[in-house]
Design a protein around this motif. Structure first.
Motif, PDB file in Angstrom:
ATOM      1  N   PRO A  79      10.041   9.353  25.960  1.00  0.00           N
ATOM      2  CA  PRO A  79       9.336   8.278  25.277  1.00  0.00           C
ATOM      3  C   PRO A  79       9.092   7.071  26.171  1.00  0.00           C
ATOM      4  O   PRO A  79       9.806   6.844  27.135  1.00  0.00           O
ATOM      5  CB  PRO A  79      10.282   7.896  24.140  1.00  0.00           C
ATOM      6  CG  PRO A  79      11.640   8.183  24.671  1.00  0.00           C
ATOM      7  CD  PRO A  79      11.468   9.390  25.580  1.00  0.00           C
ATOM      8  N   VAL A  80       8.064   6.344  25.808  1.00  0.00           N
ATOM      9  CA  VAL A  80       7.826   5.053  26.428  1.00  0.00           C
ATOM     10  C   VAL A  80       8.717   4.082  25.659  1.00  0.00           C
ATOM     11  O   VAL A  80       8.388   3.615  24.588  1.00  0.00           O
ATOM     12  CB  VAL A  80       6.336   4.649  26.339  1.00  0.00           C
ATOM     13  CG1 VAL A  80       6.131   3.252  26.888  1.00  0.00           C
ATOM     14  CG2 VAL A  80       5.487   5.659  27.089  1.00  0.00           C
ATOM     15  N   LEU A 133       1.647   0.890  32.280  1.00  0.00           N
ATOM     16  CA  LEU A 133       1.857   0.060  31.102  1.00  0.00           C
ATOM     17  C   LEU A 133       0.653   0.069  30.158  1.00  0.00           C
ATOM     18  O   LEU A 133       0.800  -0.074  28.956  1.00  0.00           O
ATOM     19  CB  LEU A 133       2.188  -1.377  31.508  1.00  0.00           C
ATOM     20  CG  LEU A 133       3.549  -1.558  32.184  1.00  0.00           C
ATOM     21  CD1 LEU A 133       3.678  -2.973  32.723  1.00  0.00           C
ATOM     22  CD2 LEU A 133       4.686  -1.215  31.239  1.00  0.00           C
ATOM     23  N   GLN A 134      -0.551   0.231  30.704  1.00  0.00           N
ATOM     24  CA  GLN A 134      -1.761   0.132  29.884  1.00  0.00           C
ATOM     25  C   GLN A 134      -2.263   1.467  29.338  1.00  0.00           C
ATOM     26  O   GLN A 134      -3.067   1.483  28.423  1.00  0.00           O
ATOM     27  CB  GLN A 134      -2.886  -0.517  30.694  1.00  0.00           C
ATOM     28  CG  GLN A 134      -2.610  -1.954  31.035  1.00  0.00           C
ATOM     29  CD  GLN A 134      -3.635  -2.510  32.010  1.00  0.00           C
ATOM     30  OE1 GLN A 134      -4.563  -1.833  32.415  1.00  0.00           O
ATOM     31  NE2 GLN A 134      -3.451  -3.762  32.391  1.00  0.00           N
ATOM     32  N   CYS A 135      -1.832   2.564  29.897  1.00  0.00           N
ATOM     33  CA  CYS A 135      -2.423   3.863  29.554  1.00  0.00           C
ATOM     34  C   CYS A 135      -1.419   4.771  28.843  1.00  0.00           C
ATOM     35  O   CYS A 135      -0.932   5.744  29.413  1.00  0.00           O
ATOM     36  CB  CYS A 135      -2.955   4.549  30.802  1.00  0.00           C
ATOM     37  SG  CYS A 135      -4.227   3.608  31.639  1.00  0.00           S
ATOM     38  N   ASN A 136      -1.136   4.450  27.596  1.00  0.00           N
ATOM     39  CA  ASN A 136      -0.273   5.319  26.802  1.00  0.00           C
ATOM     40  C   ASN A 136      -0.872   6.708  26.761  1.00  0.00           C
ATOM     41  O   ASN A 136      -2.058   6.881  26.472  1.00  0.00           O
ATOM     42  CB  ASN A 136      -0.133   4.740  25.390  1.00  0.00           C
ATOM     43  CG  ASN A 136       0.638   5.648  24.466  1.00  0.00           C
ATOM     44  OD1 ASN A 136       0.155   6.705  24.068  1.00  0.00           O
ATOM     45  ND2 ASN A 136       1.831   5.230  24.120  1.00  0.00           N
ATOM     46  N   PHE A 161      -4.516   6.695  25.122  1.00  0.00           N
ATOM     47  CA  PHE A 161      -5.561   6.476  26.126  1.00  0.00           C
ATOM     48  C   PHE A 161      -6.791   7.335  25.856  1.00  0.00           C
ATOM     49  O   PHE A 161      -7.923   6.884  26.019  1.00  0.00           O
ATOM     50  CB  PHE A 161      -5.021   6.747  27.527  1.00  0.00           C
ATOM     51  CG  PHE A 161      -5.983   6.397  28.620  1.00  0.00           C
ATOM     52  CD1 PHE A 161      -6.182   5.075  28.979  1.00  0.00           C
ATOM     53  CD2 PHE A 161      -6.706   7.376  29.282  1.00  0.00           C
ATOM     54  CE1 PHE A 161      -7.086   4.730  29.987  1.00  0.00           C
ATOM     55  CE2 PHE A 161      -7.606   7.050  30.283  1.00  0.00           C
ATOM     56  CZ  PHE A 161      -7.793   5.728  30.641  1.00  0.00           C
ATOM     57  N   ALA A 162      -6.594   8.562  25.416  1.00  0.00           N
ATOM     58  CA  ALA A 162      -7.713   9.481  25.171  1.00  0.00           C
ATOM     59  C   ALA A 162      -8.636   8.973  24.067  1.00  0.00           C
ATOM     60  O   ALA A 162      -9.801   9.379  23.997  1.00  0.00           O
ATOM     61  CB  ALA A 162      -7.186  10.866  24.813  1.00  0.00           C
ATOM     62  N   GLN A 163      -8.150   8.084  23.231  1.00  0.00           N
ATOM     63  CA  GLN A 163      -8.971   7.587  22.120  1.00  0.00           C
ATOM     64  C   GLN A 163     -10.130   6.716  22.602  1.00  0.00           C
ATOM     65  O   GLN A 163     -11.020   6.381  21.831  1.00  0.00           O
ATOM     66  CB  GLN A 163      -8.103   6.835  21.109  1.00  0.00           C
ATOM     67  CG  GLN A 163      -7.027   7.710  20.484  1.00  0.00           C
ATOM     68  CD  GLN A 163      -7.559   9.047  20.004  1.00  0.00           C
ATOM     69  OE1 GLN A 163      -8.489   9.101  19.213  1.00  0.00           O
ATOM     70  NE2 GLN A 163      -6.982  10.138  20.495  1.00  0.00           N
ATOM     71  N   GLN A 164     -10.138   6.373  23.887  1.00  0.00           N
ATOM     72  CA  GLN A 164     -11.288   5.671  24.453  1.00  0.00           C
ATOM     73  C   GLN A 164     -12.498   6.594  24.560  1.00  0.00           C
ATOM     74  O   GLN A 164     -13.599   6.136  24.832  1.00  0.00           O
ATOM     75  CB  GLN A 164     -10.953   5.140  25.847  1.00  0.00           C
ATOM     76  CG  GLN A 164      -9.868   4.096  25.852  1.00  0.00           C
ATOM     77  CD  GLN A 164      -9.640   3.600  27.246  1.00  0.00           C
ATOM     78  OE1 GLN A 164     -10.393   2.769  27.743  1.00  0.00           O
ATOM     79  NE2 GLN A 164      -8.617   4.124  27.885  1.00  0.00           N
ATOM     80  N   PRO A 211       4.495  12.367  16.751  1.00  0.00           N
ATOM     81  CA  PRO A 211       4.929  11.044  17.209  1.00  0.00           C
ATOM     82  C   PRO A 211       4.101  10.601  18.411  1.00  0.00           C
ATOM     83  O   PRO A 211       3.611  11.428  19.177  1.00  0.00           O
ATOM     84  CB  PRO A 211       6.391  11.262  17.595  1.00  0.00           C
ATOM     85  CG  PRO A 211       6.511  12.723  17.875  1.00  0.00           C
ATOM     86  CD  PRO A 211       5.474  13.411  17.029  1.00  0.00           C
ATOM     87  N   LEU A 212       3.950   9.303  18.569  1.00  0.00           N
ATOM     88  CA  LEU A 212       3.197   8.768  19.711  1.00  0.00           C
ATOM     89  C   LEU A 212       3.993   8.868  21.007  1.00  0.00           C
ATOM     90  O   LEU A 212       3.411   8.828  22.092  1.00  0.00           O
ATOM     91  CB  LEU A 212       2.813   7.310  19.460  1.00  0.00           C
ATOM     92  CG  LEU A 212       1.769   7.077  18.380  1.00  0.00           C
ATOM     93  CD1 LEU A 212       1.572   5.588  18.140  1.00  0.00           C
ATOM     94  CD2 LEU A 212       0.454   7.741  18.742  1.00  0.00           C
ATOM     95  N   ASP A 213       5.302   8.975  20.903  1.00  0.00           N
ATOM     96  CA  ASP A 213       6.120   8.971  22.112  1.00  0.00           C
ATOM     97  C   ASP A 213       6.795  10.310  22.371  1.00  0.00           C
ATOM     98  O   ASP A 213       7.736  10.393  23.138  1.00  0.00           O
ATOM     99  CB  ASP A 213       7.155   7.856  22.048  1.00  0.00           C
ATOM    100  CG  ASP A 213       8.133   8.029  20.891  1.00  0.00           C
ATOM    101  OD1 ASP A 213       7.971   8.967  20.083  1.00  0.00           O
ATOM    102  OD2 ASP A 213       9.057   7.213  20.794  1.00  0.00           O
TER     103      ASP A 213
END
Length: 184
Positions: free
Chosen positions: A32-33, A62-65, A69-72, A103-105
């Motif tokens: 996890p982050v 830090l910016q590219c979870n 990130f893919a949701q861009q 989960p996101l992490d």
């Protein structure tokens, strides 16, 4: 470092030394982050500012979870929602009928649930993953094509590597993650 493709490095004995004495640091930590991840990235930032090459750059880490990130690039993704509220997640399921909650992490397929059109066990899954509404999770429309696998496209210096990593779920599985029994 060796120039032999079948033997290109040897691991030495672990040693403690200041990061600024290193030429390169490769940062690849599985989720996890969490606080440990964030602290490691901040420490690497100190070394980066002293001229150490940190791969991947700390700002990008830090910016590219990994999952967000893919949701861009929504044109490349299944319909997706990030939420913690039970009613919002249930509405997404009602709209799409067949969904994945995760989960996101997470990593390696841990905590990924496939909820079919009948919605069996949806309440328990949402409670567990969101910690009763305290943690955001990702919901995605299920893509039945996953049975044929997914492909990870790797970028180096912004350029795609000329091959991808195809991950194919094992029989009876939705998850193609190698740690969950998927095959390459």
């Amino acid at each position: 470092m060796h120039r032999d493709p079948s033997h290109w490095y040897d691991l030495g004995e672990p040693s403690a030394r200041p990061l600024v004495e290193l030429d390169v640091v490769l940062m690849r930590k599985d989720p996890p982050v969490d606080a440990d991840f964030t602290n490691a990235v901040h420490l690497l930032g100190f070394a980066e500012r002293e001229g150490v090459l940190v791969v991947n750059p700390t700002a990008a880490l830090l910016q590219c979870n990994e999952k967000l990130f893919a949701q861009q690039f929504p044109q490349c993704c299944a319909p997706t929602l990030v939420a913690s509220r039970d009613d919002v997640l249930r509405a997404f399921h009602a709209e799409h009928g067949d969904v994945i909650f995760k989960p996101l992490d997470g990593m390696g397929g841990t905590g990924i649930f496939h909820i079919g059109p009948e919605g069996r066990n949806i309440g328990a899954v949402i409670e567990q993953l969101t910690l009763r509404g305290q943690r955001q999770i990702m919901a995605q429309r299920y893509l039945p094509e996953i049975k044929d696998g997914d492909t990870r496209i790797l970028l180096v210096d912004g350029e795609p590597v000329p091959f991808g990593l195809a991950r194919i779920p094992s029989a009876g599985e939705t998850r193609g993650n190698l740690a969950a029994g998927g095959r390459v």
